[in-house]
Design a protein around this motif. Structure first.
Motif, short mmCIF file in Angstrom:
data_model
loop_
_atom_site.label_atom_id
_atom_site.label_comp_id
_atom_site.label_asym_id
_atom_site.label_seq_id
_atom_site.Cartn_x
_atom_site.Cartn_y
_atom_site.Cartn_z
N ASP A 29 0.99 -1.21 -0.06
CA ASP A 29 0.12 0.01 0.02
C ASP A 29 0.96 1.27 -0.08
OD1 ASP A 29 -2.44 -1.51 0.10
OD2 ASP A 29 -2.73 -1.43 2.10
N GLN A 30 2.27 1.28 0.44
CA GLN A 30 2.95 2.28 0.59
C GLN A 30 3.98 2.47 -0.55
OE1 GLN A 30 4.40 3.25 4.90
NE2 GLN A 30 3.37 1.12 5.18
N VAL A 31 3.98 1.49 -1.45
CA VAL A 31 4.91 1.72 -2.48
C VAL A 31 4.31 1.60 -3.86
CG1 VAL A 31 6.64 -0.09 -3.86
CG2 VAL A 31 6.69 0.13 -1.17
N ASP A 32 5.02 2.33 -4.85
CA ASP A 32 4.42 2.61 -6.05
C ASP A 32 4.57 1.22 -6.95
OD1 ASP A 32 3.62 3.36 -8.63
OD2 ASP A 32 4.62 5.51 -8.38
N MET A 33 3.54 0.36 -6.80
CA MET A 33 3.76 -0.76 -7.47
C MET A 33 3.61 -0.66 -9.10
SD MET A 33 4.11 -3.02 -5.17
CE MET A 33 3.45 -4.71 -5.39
N GLN A 34 2.80 0.32 -9.43
CA GLN A 34 2.68 0.40 -10.85
C GLN A 34 3.68 0.88 -11.39
OE1 GLN A 34 -0.38 -0.31 -12.57
NE2 GLN A 34 1.33 -0.12 -14.40
N ALA A 35 4.41 1.71 -10.90
CA ALA A 35 5.77 2.13 -11.32
C ALA A 35 6.80 0.97 -11.80
CB ALA A 35 6.51 3.22 -10.54
N ILE A 36 6.97 -0.09 -10.61
CA ILE A 36 7.75 -1.23 -10.70
C ILE A 36 7.41 -2.02 -11.81
CG2 ILE A 36 8.62 -3.24 -9.28
CD1 ILE A 36 8.18 -1.52 -6.78
N LYS A 37 5.94 -2.36 -11.89
CA LYS A 37 5.46 -3.06 -12.86
C LYS A 37 5.83 -2.56 -14.28
CE LYS A 37 1.28 -4.63 -10.57
NZ LYS A 37 -0.37 -4.85 -10.71
N ASP A 38 5.82 -1.34 -14.36
CA ASP A 38 6.24 -0.70 -15.86
C ASP A 38 7.66 -0.72 -16.13
OD1 ASP A 38 3.61 -0.04 -16.05
OD2 ASP A 38 3.47 1.90 -15.61
N ALA A 39 8.46 -0.83 -15.03
CA ALA A 39 10.17 -0.78 -15.30
C ALA A 39 10.50 -2.06 -15.83
CB ALA A 39 10.50 -0.23 -14.06
N GLY B 38 14.07 -4.06 6.77
CA GLY B 38 15.08 -4.43 5.70
C GLY B 38 14.06 -4.62 4.32
N ILE B 39 12.73 -5.30 4.54
CA ILE B 39 12.07 -5.73 3.51
C ILE B 39 11.13 -4.64 3.01
CG2 ILE B 39 9.65 -6.86 3.16
CD1 ILE B 39 10.88 -8.69 5.06
N TYR B 40 10.81 -3.40 3.62
CA TYR B 40 10.08 -2.16 3.28
C TYR B 40 11.29 -1.26 2.62
CZ TYR B 40 7.82 2.51 3.13
OH TYR B 40 7.56 3.64 2.80
N ALA B 41 12.51 -1.19 3.16
CA ALA B 41 13.75 -0.44 2.67
C ALA B 41 13.81 -1.24 1.38
CB ALA B 41 14.63 -0.49 3.53
N ALA B 42 13.89 -2.46 1.07
CA ALA B 42 14.19 -3.04 -0.14
C ALA B 42 13.19 -2.75 -1.38
CB ALA B 42 14.45 -4.44 -0.10
N ALA B 43 11.90 -2.53 -0.68
CA ALA B 43 11.01 -2.58 -1.80
C ALA B 43 10.95 -0.85 -2.12
CB ALA B 43 9.45 -2.72 -1.19
N LEU B 44 11.36 -0.18 -1.21
CA LEU B 44 11.25 1.36 -1.60
C LEU B 44 12.71 1.59 -2.47
CD1 LEU B 44 9.85 4.15 -1.07
CD2 LEU B 44 11.65 4.24 0.91
N LEU B 45 13.73 0.83 -2.45
CA LEU B 45 14.82 1.16 -3.29
C LEU B 45 14.45 0.74 -4.57
CD1 LEU B 45 17.74 0.12 -0.89
CD2 LEU B 45 17.64 2.30 -2.00
#
Length: 478
Positions: free
Chosen positions: A178-188, A358-365
Motif C-alpha cells: 500500500d505504501q509502494v508505487d507498485m505500478q511504477a515497478i510493474k512498468d519498469a 529491511g523488507i520495506y527498505a528494499a521495496a522502496l529502493l
C-alpha cells in the motif's frame, strides 16, 4: 546462585552464546520478569505476540517463552510461519495495538548466538527504562528458581486457548504494498537478485516484488542454521556471491538482508556494494525530491553527516542520536522526521513501523529505480556529485576481556585522546568518544551486541579517514 548481570540488554536486545547463557532457564527468567511488568501494568489482555527466525533453537525458545507468558495468565500469540521477519513481528504489535512483542533472534550475530528482542506499543524497540526494569525484576526473581516462574506446557496451553498461533503475513505484506508505487515497478520490467543470507526475508520480499511483476532470482535461501559459514550480516565482504550474480545475470539490483531481515545490503547494477550510509542518503534525497515529502532525518553518532548536507539543501533538520534504534525511532516520533537510520544497515520511514525494516527498505529502493528511471549506480553518482565528498573508514577490534575496563577508563573517565593530525573542534561523550574535526569526525565506542571496539571516521578523503583511525588505534594499543 547465578549472576544475573550476565543477562543484560544491549543496543539490539539480549544476545548470548547458545548453551552458555542462551539456555532455557535464562529465557524463562527474562520472560518471567517481563511477565511481571506486563501484569503490573494490567496489560495481560491484549498481552504479547512472539515470533522467531530460522536460527538454531529459535522455534524451541519461542515455545519456552510462550509457556511462561501463558502460565502467568497473559494472552499469548505466537506467529506460526516458516519465515517470520522481525519487522513483521513489530508490525503485528502496531497493527493489533499490543503493548508488547518479542522476537527470538540474534539478528546478524554469528551462528553460535541466539537472543531476544523486546518491542513495545507501536512496534518500537523497548527503551532503556523498560529494559532496565526487566533487568531489575530478573535480579529479584533470580533466587526463586526456575520452578517458581509460572509456565504451562505449550501443547496443553494451545489446546486450552491460552496460546494462539497466528499468521499475519498477508496483512504485513499488504501494508508495504500500500505504501509502494507498485505500478511504477510493474512498468519498469526490473530484474532483482535476492540474497536472504539463509534468513527469513525470501517469502516476504519475493511476494512483494513478484506482485509488482519484477523478475526475482534468489540465492542462499535454504534453511541453514550455520548461515553458509558466513556472518548473516549484509556487508561488502559477505556479499561476494551476490556481487557476481548481479553482474553475471545482468540484474538491475542485488538485495540482501540480515538474519532476521531488519537490515539491508545492496549491490548496484555494476556489482558495487552500496554502504548503508549511501543508501540512507539516496533514500532521503528520493523522498524529498521525487516524492515531495517534507521532514527531518535522524541518524546515530556513527552514521554519515552527508545526511546533514542533504537536509540543509532542502531546508530540513538532521538530528544525531546515540547508537541503538530505540533512539532513532524515539527522535523520529518527537520530530516527525521522514527517515531514520544507522550505518549498520537499519532504517525506517515515516508511516511504517517505528523499527528497522529491511523488507520495506528494499521495496522502496526498487520503487526508486523504477520512478527515477536510471540505474542505481547512476542515481548515486548524480546525488552525491552535488555535495562535498564524504569518505568513511570503519574498523572493528577484538581485545582480551581484561582490557575493556582499561580502554573504557582511558576514553570515558580520563577522557584522553590522541594528538590527531586533524584539527579538533569539539568532543562528545554521549555514546562513546566522538571527536569532531573541522570537516569530519571520528568515534570510538564499544559494540552493544558483540565484544568489539568500533572506530569509525568520516573525512573528505579516504586516506585522511584511515590515517585518523590509525592514530586512534595506535593510541589505544589495538
Amino acid at each position: 546462585m547465578r549472576d544475573v548481570a550476565r543477562i543484560n540488554f544491549g543496543t539490539g536486545g539480549w544476545r548470548a552464546i547458545i548453551g552458555d547463557e542462551f539456555i532455557r532457564s535464562n529465557v524463562r527468567l527474562l520472560c518471567g520478569a517481563l511477565a511481571q511488568r506486563i501484569k503490573s501494568e494490567g496489560a495481560q489482555d491484549p498481552g504479547i505476540v512472539i515470533g522467531y527466525d530460522r536460527r538454531f533453537l529459535s522455534d524451541v525458545a519461542a515455545h519456552w517463552a510462550a509457556e511462561v507468558f501463558a502460565g502467568e495468565g497473559i494472552r499469548t500469540q505466537v506467529i506460526k510461519v516458516a519465515q517470520a521477519p522481525t519487522p513483521m513481528i513489530m508490525w503485528t504489535v502496531k497493527d493489533q495495538g499490543l503493548p508488547y512483542g518479542m522476537a527470538i533472534t540474534a539478528s546478524h550475530n554469528p551462528a553460535l548466538y541466539n537472543g531476544i528482542k523486546v518491542f513495545t506499543a507501536g512496534g518500537k524497540d523497548a527503551d532503556e527504562e523498560i529494559t532496565h526494569d526487566v533487568e531489575r525484576r530478573m535480579t529479584q526473581l533470580e533466587g526463586a528458581g526456575e520452578d517458581e516462574i509460572g509456565h504451562i506446557d505449550y501443547a496443553k496451553a494451545l489446546a486450552a486457548g491460552k496460546i494462539t498461533e497466528i499468521n499475519p503475513f498477508n496483512g504485513y505484506i499488504d501494508s508495504i504494498i500500500d505504501q509502494v508505487d507498485m505500478q511504477a515497478i510493474k512498468d519498469a520490467n526490473l530484474k532483482i537478485a535476492l540474497d536472504p543470507m539463509f534468513g527469513v526475508s525470501k517469502t516476504s520480499l519475493q511476494t512483494i516484488l513478484m506482485t509488482a511483476r519484477a523478475d526475482v532470482e534468489v540465492i542462499h535461501d535454504r534453511h541453514d542454521t550455520l548461515f553458509g559459514g558466513r556472518m548473516p550480516s549484509p556487508t561488502s565482504a559477505t556479499l561476494e556471491s551476490l556481487k557476481r550474480y548481479v553482474v553475471d545475470n545482468k540484474c538491475d539490483l542485488g538485495i540482501a538482508t540480515d538474519g532476521d531481515a531488519d537490515r539491508i545490503g545492496v549491490i548496484d547494477d555494476k556489482g558495487n556494494f552500496l554502504h548503508p550510509n549511501q543508501l540512507l542518503v539516496i533514500l532521503y534525497y528520493y523522498l524529498l525530491k521525487y516524492k515531495g515529502w517534507k521532514g527531518a532525518v535522524v541518524r546515530n553518532v556513527a552514521t554519515t553527516s552527508l545526511l546533514d548536507d542533504v537536509a540543509k539543501r532542502f531546508g530540513e533538520e538532521s538530528y544525531e542520536v546515540p547508537v541503538g534504534f530505540k533512539w532513532i525511532s524515539g527522535k523520529m516520533l518527537e520530530t516527525d522526521a521522514i527517515i531514520g537510520g544507522e550505518s549498520s544497515g537499519g532504517l525506517t520511514v515515516r508511516g511504517h513501523i517505528s523499527g528497522k525494516d529491511g523488507i520495506y527498505a528494499a521495496a522502496l529502493l526498487v520503487e526508486m529505480i523504477a520512478v527515477v528511471g536510471k540505474p542505481m549506480s547512476q542515481i548515486y553518482e548524480e546525488i552525491t556529485g552535488q555535495f562535498d565528498p564524504h569518505y568513511m573508514a570503519e574498523t572493528d577490534f577484538s581485545f582480551p576481556p581484561e582490557r575493556k575496563p582499561e580502554i573504557l577508563n582511558t576514553l570515558m573517565v580520563e577522557k584522553k585522546l590522541p594528538e590527531f593530525t586533524e584539527k579538533v573542534v569539539d568532543v562528545s561523550y554521549r555514546d562513546g568518544a566522538k571527536v569532531y574535526f573541522e570537516d569530519g569526525w571520528i568515534i570510538a565506542r564499544f559494540s552493544g551486541t558483540e565484544p568489539l571496539l568500533r572506530i569509525f571516521c568520516e573525512l573528505p578523503t579516504q586516506e585522511r579517514a584511515e590515517a585518523a583511525c590509525a592514530e586512534m588505534r595506535a593510541f589505544l594499543g589495538l
